[in-house]
Design an enzyme around this catalytic site. Sequence first.
Site, PDB file in Angstrom:
ATOM      1  CD  GLN A 100      74.475  -0.859  31.269  1.00 15.20           C
ATOM      2  OE1 GLN A 100      73.262  -0.981  31.192  1.00 15.20           O
ATOM      3  NE2 GLN A 100      75.293  -1.285  30.342  1.00 15.20           N
ATOM      4  CB  CYS A 106      72.605  -3.939  29.769  1.00 18.30           C
ATOM      5  SG  CYS A 106      72.814  -4.859  28.252  1.00 18.30           S
ATOM      6  CG  HIS A 178      69.819  -1.730  26.972  1.00 20.16           C
ATOM      7  ND1 HIS A 178      71.004  -1.718  27.675  1.00 20.16           N
ATOM      8  CD2 HIS A 178      68.887  -1.158  27.799  1.00 20.16           C
ATOM      9  CE1 HIS A 178      70.796  -1.176  28.870  1.00 20.16           C
ATOM     10  NE2 HIS A 178      69.521  -0.837  28.967  1.00 20.16           N
ATOM     11  CG  ASP A 193      67.125   1.072  30.726  1.00 17.69           C
ATOM     12  OD1 ASP A 193      68.353   0.887  30.872  1.00 17.69           O
ATOM     13  OD2 ASP A 193      66.622   1.432  29.638  1.00 17.69           O
TER      14      ASP A 193
END
Length: 240
Positions: A100, A106, A178, A193
């Site tokens: 990301q 996200c 997040h 992630d």
Amino acid sequence: PMCTSRDETTTTTMTSSSNWLPLENDTKLLNKYIRRLGADTDSVEFVDILGFDDELLSMVPQPVLAVLLLFPITKENEALKQKEENENSKVNKKLWFIRQTIGNACGTIGILHAVANNLDTIAVSDNKSWFDKFLSDVKDKSPEERARILEKNDEITQKHDENAQESNLETNQQTDVHFVAFVQVDGEIYEMDGRRSKPQFRGDTSEDSFVFDAAKICRARMQLNPNDWMKFSAIALCKK
């Protein structure tokens, strides 16, 4: 909300100048979003996870393909992330992963991890769909290259912001939360992630126990942050 620009600028060196509008953690809006991107929502849908105890988890329709967790960015969570980044953990080569680099992205990154790691179940084969075009374009690219290609993709920027504008969030809202995805492959559960350099192995699982195993990880994350429980929430991508 799904994410903020703060988590992009303070925790990773892979950043871009792009900053999207934050998405709202709303299953109705997110189902509309993945339908716009090309997922067949007659066969899969996001549903709310009302709590992490077994009784509430048993209400989630099976099978569960992925779990998205929204959590606060705290010094405890950042310390865990940093510690694990420096450890060598196994990564299944079948996993699809993207970094990301875009602020407030996200939610979309979590959705990509959920969908791209379940293409045997989720139909995105319409060659006119965004999912199909993007996943084909980045098939053999590295997670970093995929991120750069996403940055330059005007269509996803437009669709993301269209969805964000339908929410109840203020467009300039700053929140310290997040989104990450939990997916399963070959009887293993991984945390995906985009702020990390790679998927994080989280243990063994099965199709039947996956949502319960993901919930255990979510509960442990909550226990790291006893003063921020209200900032945690989760949804499941389920097969209808």
